[in-house]
Design an enzyme around this catalytic site. Sequence first.
Site, PDB file in Angstrom:
ATOM      1  N   ASP A  65       0.824  -1.198   0.000  1.00 13.40           N
ATOM      2  CA  ASP A  65       0.000   0.000   0.000  1.00 13.40           C
ATOM      3  C   ASP A  65       0.868   1.263   0.000  1.00 13.40           C
ATOM      4  O   ASP A  65       2.026   1.229   0.436  1.00 13.40           O
ATOM      5  CB  ASP A  65      -0.899   0.032   1.248  1.00 13.40           C
ATOM      6  CG  ASP A  65      -1.903  -1.111   1.237  1.00 13.40           C
ATOM      7  OD1 ASP A  65      -2.202  -1.621   0.151  1.00 13.40           O
ATOM      8  OD2 ASP A  65      -2.364  -1.481   2.332  1.00 13.40           O
ATOM      9  N   TYR A  66       0.260   2.350  -0.402  1.00 11.12           N
ATOM     10  CA  TYR A  66       0.946   3.654  -0.446  1.00 11.12           C
ATOM     11  C   TYR A  66       1.564   3.994   0.914  1.00 11.12           C
ATOM     12  O   TYR A  66       2.681   4.484   1.015  1.00 11.12           O
ATOM     13  CB  TYR A  66      -0.108   4.708  -0.840  1.00 11.12           C
ATOM     14  CG  TYR A  66       0.415   6.093  -1.087  1.00 11.12           C
ATOM     15  CD1 TYR A  66       1.245   6.370  -2.163  1.00 11.12           C
ATOM     16  CD2 TYR A  66       0.046   7.147  -0.236  1.00 11.12           C
ATOM     17  CE1 TYR A  66       1.701   7.647  -2.400  1.00 11.12           C
ATOM     18  CE2 TYR A  66       0.494   8.439  -0.474  1.00 11.12           C
ATOM     19  CZ  TYR A  66       1.322   8.678  -1.563  1.00 11.12           C
ATOM     20  OH  TYR A  66       1.775   9.944  -1.784  1.00 11.12           O
TER      21      TYR A  66
END
Length: 288
Positions: A105-106
């Site tokens: 994920d970011y």
Amino acid sequence: METRLQKVIADSGLVSRRKAEEWIAQGRVTVNGRVVRELGTKVDPEKDHVKVDGRHLKEVPPQVFLMLNKPKGYMSSLSDPAGRPTITDLLVGVGLRVFPVGRLDYDSEGLMLLTNQGEIAQALLHPRYHVAKTYLIKVKGVLTDEEIGALEKGVELEDGLTGPAVVKKIRKAKENSWVEITIHEGRKHQVKRMLETVGHPVIKLTRVRFGSLSLADLPRGHYRYLTDREANQLRALVRSRQEAVAASHASSRRVAPPTRPTPPARPARPARSARPARWAKLSRRRSA
Ligand code: URA
């Protein structure tokens, strides 16, 4: 680097190593214009001219495997339509085209494997091969033994029950605690959703192991090429998983008699691309 002549021929994809040995013995191979019949001969494919039947061997691009310690605030893709920073910004100096094996994920960080070897990447990502991924996670609150047991057995998410996991308590702070979770799947936001389900939202998530690879002390935002040993371990891991899956298919074919009449054969469908859709998309985009 000097390599045995038969290996250089086999690595070019022309024939097996055994066949290459036959050809060498038959005098069909020249090195820098001279016929070589000695099987132990070492050559440097970067410098020596190796020909078979008077023709140059095909150039094979080197296999590239590298690991990146992705910091949070970077997309784990190579490009981002919304213009956010991506791992491409961190891969400065990597001459060959490589693709990420899986996502983070970011706001997650840690170990990402990148390679130009599509088949290995695809096998490492396939849920059937159960490649382990381990995450070090800071969560809100402290997990009880019951919650740990539930996570280990499998919890129900919107997209189904999760597979068995291994959960270890690492340490607790005042309000929060650290746990390590090993899973063998790779669903979107899986670890965050698992912990949310037992009432402990994730504050920080770092992938510390992927299959046989460990992040160890690779600094955040940096990458390094895998050692030969690490790359060979990955290849061996993929091979052993492929063999295990093939063996289990073979044994289920042997022991399970059909319980229902076999339906009439359907017309053959064209084979689907062996690559996951995302990989194929990336390949197309990069090669456009
Ligand atoms: N699980 C998550 O929830 N996020 C990640 O980035 C990786 C695994």
